[in-house]
Design a protein around this motif. Structure first.
Motif, mmCIF file in Angstrom:
data_model
loop_
_atom_site.group_PDB
_atom_site.id
_atom_site.type_symbol
_atom_site.label_atom_id
_atom_site.label_comp_id
_atom_site.label_asym_id
_atom_site.label_seq_id
_atom_site.Cartn_x
_atom_site.Cartn_y
_atom_site.Cartn_z
ATOM 1 N N VAL A 221 25.522 -49.268 -10.041
ATOM 2 C CA VAL A 221 24.762 -48.188 -10.675
ATOM 3 C C VAL A 221 25.725 -47.085 -11.083
ATOM 4 C CG1 VAL A 221 22.698 -48.678 -9.290
ATOM 5 C CG2 VAL A 221 24.261 -46.878 -8.564
ATOM 6 N N MET A 222 25.345 -46.357 -12.101
ATOM 7 C CA MET A 222 26.044 -45.136 -12.501
ATOM 8 C C MET A 222 24.979 -44.095 -12.817
ATOM 9 S SD MET A 222 29.000 -46.709 -15.010
ATOM 10 C CE MET A 222 29.785 -45.111 -15.224
ATOM 11 N N TRP A 223 25.225 -42.837 -12.422
ATOM 12 C CA TRP A 223 24.227 -41.823 -12.700
ATOM 13 C C TRP A 223 24.867 -40.497 -13.084
ATOM 14 C CZ3 TRP A 223 25.593 -42.814 -7.607
ATOM 15 C CH2 TRP A 223 25.950 -41.720 -6.819
ATOM 16 N N LEU A 224 24.092 -39.728 -13.827
ATOM 17 C CA LEU A 224 24.410 -38.343 -14.153
ATOM 18 C C LEU A 224 23.176 -37.505 -13.864
ATOM 19 C CD1 LEU A 224 26.285 -38.690 -17.577
ATOM 20 C CD2 LEU A 224 27.299 -38.071 -15.373
ATOM 21 N N GLY B 147 27.818 -46.505 -7.843
ATOM 22 C CA GLY B 147 27.419 -47.166 -6.610
ATOM 23 C C GLY B 147 27.471 -48.681 -6.717
ATOM 24 N N TYR B 148 27.499 -49.319 -5.552
ATOM 25 C CA TYR B 148 27.482 -50.781 -5.435
ATOM 26 C C TYR B 148 26.172 -51.209 -4.799
ATOM 27 C CZ TYR B 148 28.444 -55.438 -3.569
ATOM 28 O OH TYR B 148 28.358 -56.770 -3.233
ATOM 29 N N ARG B 149 25.614 -52.332 -5.260
ATOM 30 C CA ARG B 149 24.372 -52.864 -4.726
ATOM 31 C C ARG B 149 24.563 -54.308 -4.259
ATOM 32 N NH1 ARG B 149 23.882 -48.316 -4.900
ATOM 33 N NH2 ARG B 149 22.280 -47.022 -5.880
ATOM 34 N N VAL C 247 20.863 -53.070 -0.298
ATOM 35 C CA VAL C 247 21.608 -52.071 0.448
ATOM 36 C C VAL C 247 22.472 -51.342 -0.575
ATOM 37 C CG1 VAL C 247 23.490 -53.681 1.031
ATOM 38 C CG2 VAL C 247 23.157 -51.618 2.383
ATOM 39 N N CYS C 248 22.522 -50.025 -0.474
ATOM 40 C CA CYS C 248 23.123 -49.189 -1.513
ATOM 41 C C CYS C 248 24.281 -48.383 -0.935
ATOM 42 C CB CYS C 248 22.085 -48.231 -2.089
ATOM 43 S SG CYS C 248 20.539 -49.024 -2.604
ATOM 44 N N ILE C 249 25.431 -48.471 -1.575
ATOM 45 C CA ILE C 249 26.590 -47.667 -1.198
ATOM 46 C C ILE C 249 27.016 -46.874 -2.427
ATOM 47 C CG2 ILE C 249 28.965 -47.708 -0.382
ATOM 48 C CD1 ILE C 249 28.266 -50.318 1.060
ATOM 49 N N ASP C 250 26.910 -45.539 -2.344
ATOM 50 C CA ASP C 250 27.119 -44.678 -3.502
ATOM 51 C C ASP C 250 28.218 -43.659 -3.237
ATOM 52 O OD1 ASP C 250 25.023 -45.829 -4.979
ATOM 53 O OD2 ASP C 250 23.545 -44.550 -3.996
ATOM 54 N N PHE C 251 29.016 -43.410 -4.260
ATOM 55 C CA PHE C 251 29.997 -42.326 -4.248
ATOM 56 C C PHE C 251 29.527 -41.270 -5.228
ATOM 57 C CE2 PHE C 251 33.837 -40.444 -6.273
ATOM 58 C CZ PHE C 251 34.254 -39.693 -5.181
ATOM 59 N N GLY C 252 29.158 -40.079 -4.705
ATOM 60 C CA GLY C 252 28.625 -39.033 -5.550
ATOM 61 C C GLY C 252 29.531 -37.820 -5.604
ATOM 62 N N LEU C 253 29.524 -37.160 -6.751
ATOM 63 C CA LEU C 253 30.332 -35.964 -6.987
ATOM 64 C C LEU C 253 29.435 -34.778 -7.295
ATOM 65 C CD1 LEU C 253 33.155 -37.403 -9.281
ATOM 66 C CD2 LEU C 253 33.470 -36.455 -6.988
ATOM 67 N N GLY C 254 29.679 -33.659 -6.604
ATOM 68 C CA GLY C 254 29.018 -32.406 -6.917
ATOM 69 C C GLY C 254 29.995 -31.434 -7.541
ATOM 70 N N TYR D 151 27.609 -42.530 0.441
ATOM 71 C CA TYR D 151 26.291 -42.652 1.054
ATOM 72 C C TYR D 151 25.919 -44.113 1.260
ATOM 73 C CZ TYR D 151 25.900 -37.799 -0.387
ATOM 74 O OH TYR D 151 26.125 -36.455 -0.565
ATOM 75 N N PHE D 152 25.295 -44.380 2.390
ATOM 76 C CA PHE D 152 24.841 -45.721 2.762
ATOM 77 C C PHE D 152 23.330 -45.669 2.958
ATOM 78 C CE2 PHE D 152 23.669 -48.289 6.559
ATOM 79 C CZ PHE D 152 23.817 -49.559 6.017
#
Length: 383
Positions: A326-329, A351-353, A362-369, A376-377
């Motif tokens: 996944v990719m998000w904005l 993120g990876y799924r 199961v979701c593993i995400d790397f997020g930037l603020g 995140y797991f």
């Protein structure tokens, strides 16, 4: 340096899970998949456990364990979706501890839904203040923002289908909160000092929803609109009187082929009355703007917008694999009220799924603020 640690941990998690999926245990997983498919076809329950590390700037290194349990309330009911119970438990290098569960159940050919979220957190937290002006002027440190919070909260929803896609429901939300060990500026903060260090809260309210999603926990098509209100009052045992109003809008669209989805969410939360600092609105967390420190941005009102691309890879045969990305904005804001939401901060991530059960990941995400990041797991998608 810290960002490099986040990226290294994210890459390690990806390689470990991918290696597990493609390595020597491939035969064992194939047998497990066969048993899982049989269980789903027969309407029987299925349990998928997993353990993984994570990292956030506020909690440090986390060891997280959990499970995804799915079942049919009535195995002869083929109209209702499978009910789900994802649950996680974590312990961090900073001594933080937490348990969370998100039960979603479907009854009587989806005429009735019962949901319950349980969250128990015993952790160091940070209070930067209320509103952008005070928050931006406050530097995070053990002597300026730190305090300890123990928060036990339950959210219970009883939801009834009025007619196809239209739902009404009752909502209950009791919580018990203890705060202590304040840094001096937090202890003397004019807003915080209006409230006790320990309190019980009890909220009751209702909601109205329009839901056309093809699957609640991982929609590929459809729309979800929800309006809800919670009222906390002394007459039902709450220490403080205040109100919470929420609006949640989500849209999902499959592009070209199954497993290639665009998902959008707009969410707002507004509070009125005597609102303790632990109940103020904020846009952080693993289900909201991933990458921001939990509780950093607090005020009476918050709103955020997310756009997410979800892509499931295909096998050589053309069938969907268990792996995806996944990719998000996104962007979020806080203010004293809705009309004052004028300053917005950015958010994004990747993120990876890994599919544990059909359409359940199961979701593993790397997020930037703006000035923070996190790995995140989670079980199931953010929205």
């Amino acid at each position: 340096m810290e960002r490099k640690i986040f990226l290294l941990l994210f890459a390690l998690l990806f390689s470990l899970i991918e290696g597990f999926a493609q390595g020597k245990l491939k035969g064992l997983m194939a047998k497990n998949d066969s048993l899982k498919k049989q269980a789903f076809n027969e309407g029987r329950p299925w349990l998928s456990p997993i353990v993984a590390p994570a990292y956030t700037a506020d909690a440090g290194l986390l060891i997280s364990g959990g499970m995804l349990y799915s079942f049919r309330v009535n195995k002869n009911d083929t109209v209702s979706q499978r009910s789900t119970l994802p649950a996680t438990i974590f312990y961090s290098s900073k001594g933080n501890f937490g348990i969370s569960t998100f039960l979603k159940t479907f009854w009587l050919e989806d005429k009735f839904r019962f949901n319950m979220n349980l969250s128990i957190r015993d952790k160091d937290n940070n209070y930067y203040g209320k509103g952008f002006e005070q928050i931006d002027a406050t530097q995070k440190s053990d002597t300026t923002t730190l305090y300890h919070e123990t928060n036990s909260n339950v959210e219970i929803d009883f939801i009834y289908k009025l007619k196809p896609s239209f739902y009404v429901g009752l909502r209950f939300s009791p919580a018990y909160v203890t705060t202590k060990n304040f840094a001096l500026p937090v202890e003397n903060d004019p807003y915080r000092t209006q409230f006790a260090d320990r309190y019980f809260l009890n909220g009751m309210g209702g909601q109205f929803a329009y839901d056309t999603r093809d699957m609640v926990v991982n929609a590929w098509e459809g729309m979800y609109l929800s309006l809800s209100a919670l009222f906390y009052d002394n007459c039902i045992g709450s220490k403080y009187d205040f109100q919470v109003y929420e609006f949640d809008a989500r849209y999902y669209n499959t592009i070209i082929r199954p497993g290639n989805v665009l998902a959008f969410r707009f969410y707002s939360r507004t509070t009125y009355g005597d609102v303790p600092i632990t109940e103020l609105s904020d846009f952080s967390g693993g289900k909201n703007l991933r990458g921001y420190l939990l509780g950093q941005y607090r005020d009476n009102t918050t709103a955020f917008l997310l756009g997410e691309w979800r892509y499931t890879f295909r096998k050589k045969t053309g069938a969907l694999s268990k792996n995806g990305m996944v990719m998000w904005l996104g962007t979020g804001s806080i203010a004293s009220d809705v009309v004052s939401l004028t300053k917005w901060v950015p958010n994004g991530g990747i993120g990876y799924r890994l599919e544990l059960q059909p359409r359940m990941n199961v979701c593993i995400d790397f997020g930037l603020g703006r000035d923070s990041q996190g790995v995140y797991f989670n079980f199931t998608e953010a929205f």
